[in-house]
Scaffold this active site. Structure first.
Site, short mmCIF file in Angstrom:
data_model
loop_
_atom_site.label_atom_id
_atom_site.label_comp_id
_atom_site.label_asym_id
_atom_site.label_seq_id
_atom_site.Cartn_x
_atom_site.Cartn_y
_atom_site.Cartn_z
N ASP A 87 0.88 -1.16 0.00
CA ASP A 87 0.00 0.00 0.00
C ASP A 87 0.92 1.22 0.00
O ASP A 87 1.40 1.64 1.04
CB ASP A 87 -0.86 -0.07 1.27
CG ASP A 87 -1.78 1.11 1.39
OD1 ASP A 87 -2.00 1.80 0.38
OD2 ASP A 87 -2.28 1.34 2.51
N LYS A 145 5.81 4.51 -19.47
CA LYS A 145 5.19 5.74 -19.92
C LYS A 145 3.73 5.78 -19.47
O LYS A 145 3.18 4.72 -19.19
CB LYS A 145 5.28 5.86 -21.43
CG LYS A 145 4.54 4.73 -22.18
CD LYS A 145 4.11 5.17 -23.54
CE LYS A 145 2.79 5.86 -23.51
NZ LYS A 145 1.62 4.99 -23.57
N HIS A 175 8.24 1.15 -25.51
CA HIS A 175 8.34 -0.21 -26.08
C HIS A 175 8.51 -0.19 -27.59
O HIS A 175 8.95 -1.17 -28.17
CB HIS A 175 7.17 -1.10 -25.63
CG HIS A 175 5.88 -0.86 -26.34
ND1 HIS A 175 5.04 0.16 -26.03
CD2 HIS A 175 5.27 -1.54 -27.35
CE1 HIS A 175 3.97 0.11 -26.82
NE2 HIS A 175 4.10 -0.91 -27.63
N LYS A 179 10.86 -2.82 -30.77
CA LYS A 179 10.29 -3.54 -31.91
C LYS A 179 11.38 -3.86 -32.93
O LYS A 179 12.26 -3.05 -33.17
CB LYS A 179 9.17 -2.71 -32.56
CG LYS A 179 7.92 -2.60 -31.67
CD LYS A 179 6.81 -1.85 -32.37
CE LYS A 179 5.66 -1.56 -31.43
NZ LYS A 179 4.69 -2.65 -31.31
N GLU A 213 -4.56 2.03 -35.09
CA GLU A 213 -5.07 0.88 -34.35
C GLU A 213 -6.55 0.71 -34.63
O GLU A 213 -7.26 1.69 -34.83
CB GLU A 213 -4.89 1.11 -32.85
CG GLU A 213 -3.44 1.26 -32.43
CD GLU A 213 -3.34 1.46 -30.92
OE1 GLU A 213 -3.16 0.46 -30.22
OE2 GLU A 213 -3.47 2.60 -30.46
N ASP A 232 -0.45 9.90 -25.28
CA ASP A 232 -0.38 8.44 -25.22
C ASP A 232 0.56 7.87 -26.29
O ASP A 232 1.23 6.86 -26.05
CB ASP A 232 -1.79 7.86 -25.39
CG ASP A 232 -1.86 6.35 -25.20
OD1 ASP A 232 -1.29 5.87 -24.20
OD2 ASP A 232 -2.47 5.66 -26.04
N HIS A 237 6.09 7.33 -28.59
CA HIS A 237 6.35 6.39 -29.68
C HIS A 237 6.65 7.08 -31.02
O HIS A 237 7.64 6.78 -31.67
CB HIS A 237 5.16 5.45 -29.87
CG HIS A 237 4.74 4.73 -28.63
ND1 HIS A 237 5.64 4.32 -27.67
CD2 HIS A 237 3.52 4.34 -28.18
CE1 HIS A 237 4.98 3.70 -26.69
NE2 HIS A 237 3.69 3.71 -26.97
N LYS A 341 -7.16 5.68 -32.77
CA LYS A 341 -7.90 4.48 -32.36
C LYS A 341 -9.04 4.31 -33.34
O LYS A 341 -9.51 5.29 -33.95
CB LYS A 341 -8.49 4.67 -30.96
CG LYS A 341 -7.48 5.01 -29.88
CD LYS A 341 -6.68 3.81 -29.44
CE LYS A 341 -5.74 4.16 -28.30
NZ LYS A 341 -4.65 3.18 -28.16
C1 BG6 Z 1 0.67 2.03 -25.65
C2 BG6 Z 1 -0.54 2.94 -25.57
O1 BG6 Z 1 1.82 2.71 -25.24
O2 BG6 Z 1 0.85 1.60 -26.98
C3 BG6 Z 1 -1.78 2.22 -26.08
O3 BG6 Z 1 -0.75 3.33 -24.23
C4 BG6 Z 1 -1.53 1.64 -27.46
O4 BG6 Z 1 -2.89 3.12 -26.13
C5 BG6 Z 1 -0.24 0.83 -27.49
O5 BG6 Z 1 -2.64 0.82 -27.79
C6 BG6 Z 1 0.10 0.41 -28.90
O6 BG6 Z 1 1.19 -0.49 -28.86
P1 BG6 Z 1 1.44 -1.51 -30.03
O7 BG6 Z 1 2.71 -2.18 -29.67
O8 BG6 Z 1 0.25 -2.43 -30.03
O9 BG6 Z 1 1.52 -0.69 -31.27
#
Ligand code: BG6
Length: 487
Positions: A87, A145, A175, A179, A213, A232, A237, A341
């Site tokens: 906690d 992030k 991330h 890739k 996406e 986001d 990214h 999205k």
């Molecule tokens: C994340 C975002 O960092 O990346 C998400 O918070 C998004 O909103 C995701 O869906 C996309 O990652 P990837 O690897 O699926 O392109």
């Protein structure tokens, strides 16, 4: 190299990221022999689980998605897992006491604190871990992030974490940098001779970076209402991808050289401020529509525990920006960034659009294009002009010179998190963001956010399943360009 024993402590360890990304990545690493026998994974959460409960949860929720082909390896993986109830900022110190007891005697091991939790918990977590005496010289901290919500909050978090950990112990994860195709971009640029001489404003017309996406944001309102596409996806990214496309050749492939070059790109971005924001940026929000044959609700009607508020109406689920890198190499070359999205397809790609040939002797020639596909189906495609076979008039056709990773390499393509987690365990921060990088990115994003927030205008609606609002197309059409859409 034999893997060294490590303790990986995941705060937010029962959350979505942990269950969907971190644990599967660690399982794959385990199966590939990349974890030492003694390595432990200790999840921390408010969940009130014991080790067995947590193992049961992982068995039920993760095993099917990995998928497991060999039960013995899976069982071994499960025995690495532990759970500590905690906690943060609360009154109950028993969680820290239990963690302290578990870690006692293992001070020499690599100790990784992975904070898969909201950014406001980063500072408090580090302070409490320090107070409990758990921060050893061999400790590292991984920050997920978003790192803050603007420059000031990012600086605050960096100060708080920096008061406990040295910069070399801090791993800010993005991330996208893990890739495969993203790493390949560096190899493509700097291990081949033919591209670099034409990688500039003399030969390149513009660059497009898209992360589209199909998913919406069901159940994510609590986070997304206060984030939006710019925070986001773009701040991290997409800007990271832009850096890798635009940066100068680093002198070495080491931890600082690449990051030094990336910072220079971020610092060369032309600020977009005040009245320019409307000219160079577009924001949208999806309304109800059809996504992959299914009727889906608009952003405001997504099922969620929290009802929509004014913030929900204002948040963008789509963003597009015309960016410029003001330096010798790139002057006058627009970099178009776009993410959304509920787009018609899932695709992340970088498109480098070359200029027309200086003097065309054939009718119907179109400029070359290099497409780097990050997902799905990673690959690189160079579009060249060729002559269609035939004895009549010369007819031209763009033909692809394609590299599909799946067809060319037999090895499994690891998930981005797998690569990055192994880098953390090895202490290699090359693919992580340095403090100055994160802050330079926010410095460029802040005035756009400020302008959007000051406007009474709401984001432009676009129906789910379409490629963003009309404004996104106009952003390019104004200079006679179009977005590269999925074939
Ligand atoms: C994340 C975002 O960092 O990346 C998400 O918070 C998004 O909103 C995701 O869906 C996309 O990652 P990837 O690897 O699926 O392109």
């Amino acid at each position: 190299e034999t893997p060294q024993p490590a303790d990986l402590i995941v705060f937010g360890g029962t959350g979505d990221l942990s269950m969907r990304k971190l644990l599967p990545a660690l399982y794959h690493a385990d199966r590939d022999g990349l974890l030492a026998a003694e390595t432990r994974i200790i999840a921390m959460s408010r969940g009130g689980l014991d080790d067995d409960d947590f193992r049961g949860k992982v068995d039920a929720e993760v095993r099917g998605s990995v998928p497991v082909d060999d039960l013995a390896t899976w069982q071994r993986f499960l025995t690495r897992l532990h759970h500590v109830t905690i906690d943060i900022g609360g009154q109950d110190p028993t969680g820290w006491a239990r963690l302290t007891a578990m870690l006692a005697g293992h001070e020499q091991r690599a100790r990784v604190f992975y904070l898969a939790s909201p950014p406001m918990t980063f500072g408090p977590f580090c302070r409490e871990a320090h107070r409990a005496g758990l921060v050893t010289p061999a400790s590292r901290v991984v920050l997920e992030k978003p790192l803050g919500r603007d420059l000031a909050s990012a600086q605050h978090i960096n100060d708080e974490v920096g008061a406990i950990f040295h910069e070399r112990q801090i791993f800010r994860i993005d991330h996208y940098l893990g890739k495969e195709t993203v790493q390949n971009l560096l190899v493509l640029r700097f291990a081949n001779a033919f591209l670099e001489p034409i990688w500039n404003s003399l030969w390149i017309d513009h660059v497009q970076i898209t992360a589209a996406e199909t998913v919406g944001t069901p159940g994510r309102r609590g986070y997304y209402d206060h984030a939006g596409a710019l925070r986001d996806m773009v701040q991290n990214h997409l800007l990271q991808l832009l850096c890798l496309v635009a940066m100068e050749p680093p002198a070495r492939n080491d931890r600082e050289s690449i990051r030094d070059e990336k910072v220079k790109v971020l610092e060369s971005l032309r600020p977009i401020v005040g009245g320019e924001v409307d000219r160079f940026t577009v924001r949208g929000q999806y309304t109800a529509g059809v996504s992959g044959d299914v009727q889906v609700p608009g952003y405001l009607d997504e099922p969620d525990n929290t009802p929509p508020t004014e913030a929900s109406q204002r948040v963008e689920t789509f963003a597009a920006i015309r960016a410029e890198v003001k330096n010798w190499r790139w002057a006058g070359v627009p970099f178009y960034l776009r993410t959304g999205k509920r787009m018609p397809y899932r695709s992340s790609e970088i498109v480098v659009q070359f200029k027309e040939v200086p003097h065309s002797i054939f009718p119907g020639s179109t400029p070359n294009r290099l497409v780097l596909r990050l997902q799905p189906s990673e690959g690189i495609r160079l579009e060249l002009m060729a002559k269609e076979p035939g004895a009549g008039e010369v007819a031209l056709k763009p033909v692809p010179l394609s590299l599909s990773f799946a067809d060319t390499f037999t090895a499994r393509v690891p998930d981005a998190y797998e690569r990055l987690l192994m880098d953390v365990l090895a202490g290699n921060p090359t693919l992580f963001m340095r403090r100055d990088e994160v802050e330079a990115a926010w410095r460029w994003i802040d005035p756009i956010l400020a302008e959007w927030e000051s406007q009474s205008l709401l984001p432009e609606p676009y129906p789910a399943g379409t490629a963003g609002p009309a404004g996104a197309h106009e952003l390019l059409a104004r200079s006679g360009r179009t977005w590269h859409e999925e074939d």
